[in-house]
Design an enzyme around this catalytic site. Structure first.
Site, mmCIF file in Angstrom:
data_model
loop_
_atom_site.group_PDB
_atom_site.id
_atom_site.type_symbol
_atom_site.label_atom_id
_atom_site.label_comp_id
_atom_site.label_asym_id
_atom_site.label_seq_id
_atom_site.Cartn_x
_atom_site.Cartn_y
_atom_site.Cartn_z
ATOM 1 C CD GLU A 189 -2.954 -1.170 2.157
ATOM 2 O OE1 GLU A 189 -3.117 -0.147 2.872
ATOM 3 O OE2 GLU A 189 -3.768 -2.107 2.100
ATOM 4 C CG ASP A 219 9.437 -18.839 3.850
ATOM 5 O OD1 ASP A 219 9.686 -17.654 4.102
ATOM 6 O OD2 ASP A 219 9.217 -19.707 4.728
ATOM 7 C CD GLU A 249 6.855 -12.669 -3.521
ATOM 8 O OE1 GLU A 249 6.093 -12.860 -2.542
ATOM 9 O OE2 GLU A 249 6.861 -11.624 -4.181
ATOM 10 N NE ARG A 307 35.995 -2.148 -27.513
ATOM 11 C CZ ARG A 307 35.487 -1.245 -28.337
ATOM 12 N NH1 ARG A 307 34.897 -1.596 -29.472
ATOM 13 N NH2 ARG A 307 35.563 0.046 -28.030
ATOM 14 C CD GLN A 317 46.793 -10.297 -13.349
ATOM 15 O OE1 GLN A 317 46.874 -9.546 -12.383
ATOM 16 N NE2 GLN A 317 47.630 -11.281 -13.538
ATOM 17 C CD GLN A 348 33.269 0.324 -15.378
ATOM 18 O OE1 GLN A 348 32.126 0.711 -15.193
ATOM 19 N NE2 GLN A 348 34.280 1.172 -15.550
ATOM 20 C CG LEU A 391 29.520 -4.793 -23.311
ATOM 21 C CD1 LEU A 391 29.699 -5.950 -22.342
ATOM 22 C CD2 LEU A 391 28.110 -4.808 -23.876
ATOM 23 C CB THR A 422 13.985 -4.091 1.376
ATOM 24 O OG1 THR A 422 13.884 -4.195 2.808
ATOM 25 C CG2 THR A 422 12.803 -3.274 0.849
ATOM 26 C CB SER A 423 18.831 -5.965 0.931
ATOM 27 O OG SER A 423 18.838 -6.324 -0.429
HETATM 28 C C1 LIG Z 1 8.423 -3.037 -9.882
HETATM 29 C C2 LIG Z 1 7.737 -3.426 -8.609
HETATM 30 C C3 LIG Z 1 6.753 -4.401 -8.629
HETATM 31 C C4 LIG Z 1 6.088 -4.739 -7.470
HETATM 32 N N1 LIG Z 1 5.043 -5.629 -7.522
HETATM 33 C C5 LIG Z 1 4.261 -5.817 -6.430
HETATM 34 C C6 LIG Z 1 3.067 -6.602 -6.509
HETATM 35 O O1 LIG Z 1 2.734 -7.154 -7.572
HETATM 36 N N2 LIG Z 1 2.293 -6.710 -5.410
HETATM 37 C C7 LIG Z 1 2.611 -6.116 -4.219
HETATM 38 O O2 LIG Z 1 1.846 -6.242 -3.269
HETATM 39 N N3 LIG Z 1 3.745 -5.370 -4.101
HETATM 40 C C8 LIG Z 1 4.568 -5.188 -5.175
HETATM 41 N N4 LIG Z 1 5.708 -4.427 -5.079
HETATM 42 C C9 LIG Z 1 6.021 -3.795 -3.813
HETATM 43 C C10 LIG Z 1 7.287 -4.292 -3.114
HETATM 44 O O3 LIG Z 1 7.072 -5.563 -2.578
HETATM 45 C C11 LIG Z 1 7.658 -3.230 -2.068
HETATM 46 O O4 LIG Z 1 8.160 -2.104 -2.782
HETATM 47 C C12 LIG Z 1 8.677 -3.716 -1.068
HETATM 48 O O5 LIG Z 1 8.148 -4.710 -0.238
HETATM 49 C C13 LIG Z 1 9.176 -2.560 -0.172
HETATM 50 O O6 LIG Z 1 8.121 -1.818 0.355
HETATM 51 P P1 LIG Z 1 8.135 -0.218 0.218
HETATM 52 O O7 LIG Z 1 8.464 0.106 -1.197
HETATM 53 O O8 LIG Z 1 6.857 0.320 0.728
HETATM 54 O O9 LIG Z 1 9.320 0.262 1.110
HETATM 55 P P2 LIG Z 1 9.227 0.623 2.678
HETATM 56 O O10 LIG Z 1 8.578 -0.484 3.404
HETATM 57 O O11 LIG Z 1 8.679 1.984 2.818
HETATM 58 O O12 LIG Z 1 10.777 0.666 3.059
HETATM 59 C C14 LIG Z 1 11.606 1.783 2.743
HETATM 60 C C15 LIG Z 1 13.045 1.503 3.179
HETATM 61 O O13 LIG Z 1 13.073 1.315 4.601
HETATM 62 C C16 LIG Z 1 13.732 0.086 4.888
HETATM 63 N N5 LIG Z 1 13.135 -0.501 6.095
HETATM 64 C C17 LIG Z 1 11.821 -0.756 6.350
HETATM 65 N N6 LIG Z 1 11.698 -1.317 7.565
HETATM 66 C C18 LIG Z 1 12.952 -1.434 8.089
HETATM 67 C C19 LIG Z 1 13.479 -1.942 9.318
HETATM 68 N N7 LIG Z 1 12.697 -2.468 10.253
HETATM 69 N N8 LIG Z 1 14.828 -1.901 9.497
HETATM 70 C C20 LIG Z 1 15.638 -1.376 8.539
HETATM 71 N N9 LIG Z 1 15.199 -0.887 7.361
HETATM 72 C C21 LIG Z 1 13.872 -0.917 7.148
HETATM 73 C C22 LIG Z 1 13.456 -0.788 3.665
HETATM 74 O O14 LIG Z 1 14.396 -1.845 3.600
HETATM 75 C C23 LIG Z 1 13.634 0.237 2.557
HETATM 76 O O15 LIG Z 1 14.998 0.417 2.290
HETATM 77 C C24 LIG Z 1 6.432 -4.119 -6.239
HETATM 78 C C25 LIG Z 1 7.462 -3.165 -6.216
HETATM 79 C C26 LIG Z 1 8.091 -2.808 -7.371
HETATM 80 C C27 LIG Z 1 9.160 -1.755 -7.300
#
Ligand SMILES: Cc1cc2nc3c(=O)[nH]c(=O)nc-3n(C[C@H](O)[C@H](O)[C@H](O)COP(=O)(O)OP(=O)(O)OC[C@H]3O[C@@H](n4cnc5c(N)ncnc54)[C@H](O)[C@@H]3O)c2cc1C
Length: 390
Positions: free
Chosen positions: A132, A246, A248, A274, A285, A342, A344, A371-372
């Site tokens: 959302e 999981d 996913e 190239r 290297q 890089q 290329l 996210t990571s």
């Molecule tokens: C191209 C694309 C396709 C997508 N498709 C779908 C889809 O089909 N369906 C769907 O539901 N979603 C979809 N998503 C959404 C995606 O899963 C979310 O963007 C993702 O889970 C991150 O949520 P957010 O963007 O709201 O970031 P946020 O939750 O706002 O996070 C922002 C930053 O804060 C960091 N953060 C958050 N909490 C913490 C914490 N506790 N500790 C440290 N860092 C934290 C995050 O790692 C990130 O760096 C899609 C996104 C993209 C870009």
């Protein structure tokens, strides 16, 4: 170079299937990629063609048009699709790897007939709506709600970043129906058809990655759906979402392996060919270092990917390991695409050479599907648990 991971984990039949998929991607999909990236859309004819070739429902029930094979077949299609186009991989993964998989496991027979069968044949395309505008990482706190009204439910709220939304025939929508934020209980998942009054889709986002895969917002304004449109049980929808996470993340490992393999497929022959200062750049290297790190990253990721797919097939819980694979392989794919650009040189920045696209697409996987940073939180929590810490 053949992959030892493939030879070690795949059966003879799966190795042959992998070759068939690779041939299909090269001959039938690769030529379409530049136009798909330009149009910002995948033609439905490609989904239908993949359905016809039995490439969509490989692991899904035969009763609904699938092939009933092991999950590994989906893993193979997934990796090889990402290798040719990461946007196509994302779009198919949402329809098949998430939505169709949930329908097969939790759907009623009427739901399977109506939604699963056409998804498997490539006649329909779907979205999964979780994220959302208020945030995606805190997935158990949606502001989209559904309230019961007789034998109907009324949905209000909005979702963002929804893959396939502009072309989806139906949407799986996760709502809060009772209980507090961050609680798994109290969520309900609805199947909502395109064209249901009150449902609207915003324009496709202009984005860095996945140009071929349309992503948009989805709005729900007093959207009335019959209770027969609930997937699974009312109040238990978040368990469906959690059940899928999981797998996913394991599949994200396949996306990253495919992207990095595509980088190597372009960068290695380029480096051999190239000549700069009278020698192929592959003789230097600093270029050898890049190629070696990309090749190592691919094989390590692929080994873990196949290993975890087999573990999921056996029904094992892989939360921590799936997070490790996603974290490692997305970092690796970003490195591989950066180094391929890089290698290329100036050509790397030109769309014609494809690595620029791979560089954009790889970045997605450090964010989408968790996210990571969130992966590190999971790995840390599970690791500390193993040491008895709370
Ligand atoms: C191209 C694309 C396709 C997508 N498709 C779908 C889809 O089909 N369906 C769907 O539901 N979603 C979809 N998503 C959404 C995606 O899963 C979310 O963007 C993702 O889970 C991150 O949520 P957010 O963007 O709201 O970031 P946020 O939750 O706002 O996070 C922002 C930053 O804060 C960091 N953060 C958050 N909490 C913490 C914490 N506790 N500790 C440290 N860092 C934290 C995050 O790692 C990130 O760096 C899609 C996104 C993209 C870009």
């Amino acid at each position: 170079m053949d992959s030892l991971a493939a030879k070690s984990f795949l059966t003879e039949e799966e190795l042959q299937f992998r070759e068939t998929v690779q041939r299909f991607m090269k001959q039938e999909v690769e030529p379409l990629v530049p136009q798909m990236e330009k149009d910002g859309l995948i033609p439905m004819s490609l989904f239908r063609r993949m359905g016809e070739m039995d490439l969509l429902g490989t692991f899904l029930p035969e009763e609904y048009g699938g092939s009933g094979a092991a999950l590994m077949t989906r893993a193979i299609v997934h990796e090889e699709t990402a290798r040719v186009n990461a946007g196509l991989d994302a779009s198919i993964f949402v329809t098949i790897g998430l939505v169709a998989k949930h329908l097969a496991k939790y759907g009623t027979s009427a739901q399977k007939e109506k939604y699963l069968r056409p998804a498997i044949s490539g006649e329909s395309c779907a979205s999964i709506c979780l994220t959302e505008p208020s945030g995606g990482s805190d997935a158990l706190s949606p502001r989209t709600t559904a309230k019961k009204d007789g034998d109907h439910w009324v949905i209000n709220g909005s979702k963002t970043f929804i893959t396939n939304a502009p072309l989806a025939d139906f949407f799986l929508v996760f709502t809060r129906t009772s209980g507090e934020n961050r609680r798994a209980r109290g969520g309900t998942c609805f199947i909502v058809d395109k064209g249901t009054p009150g449902l609207s889709v915003g324009p496709a986002f202009d984005k860095l990655c996945f140009h071929s895969s349309a992503t948009a917002e989805v709005f729900f304004e007093d959207v009335r759906v019959h209770e027969s449109q609930i997937l699974g049980a009312a109040e238990e929808g978040f368990y469906i979402m959690l059940d899928g996470l999981d797998v996913e993340r394991v599949f994200e490992g396949g996306s990253n392996t495919g992207i990095a393999q595509a980088c190597l497929d372009i960068a290695a022959p380029y480096a051999a060919d190239r000549k700069v200062f009278g020698k192929p750049i592959a003789d230097y290297q600093m270029i050898q270092d890049k190629i070696a790190r990309i090749a190592a990253g691919i094989e390590i990721s692929r080994t873990m990917y196949y290993h975890l797919v087999r573990a999921v097939e056996r029904g094992e819980k892989v939360s921590s390991e799936a997070a490790m694979l996603k974290l490692y392989s997305s970092d690796m794919a970003v490195m591989a695409s950066r180094e391929a650009v890089q290698i290329l040189g100036g050509n790397g920045l030109m769309e014609e050479y494809q690595v620029a696209r791979l560089y954009r697409d790889a970045k997605h996987h450090e964010i989408g599907a968790g996210t990571s940073e969130v992966m590190k939180l999971i790995i840390h929590k599970e690791t500390m648990k193993a040491y008895g810490a709370r």
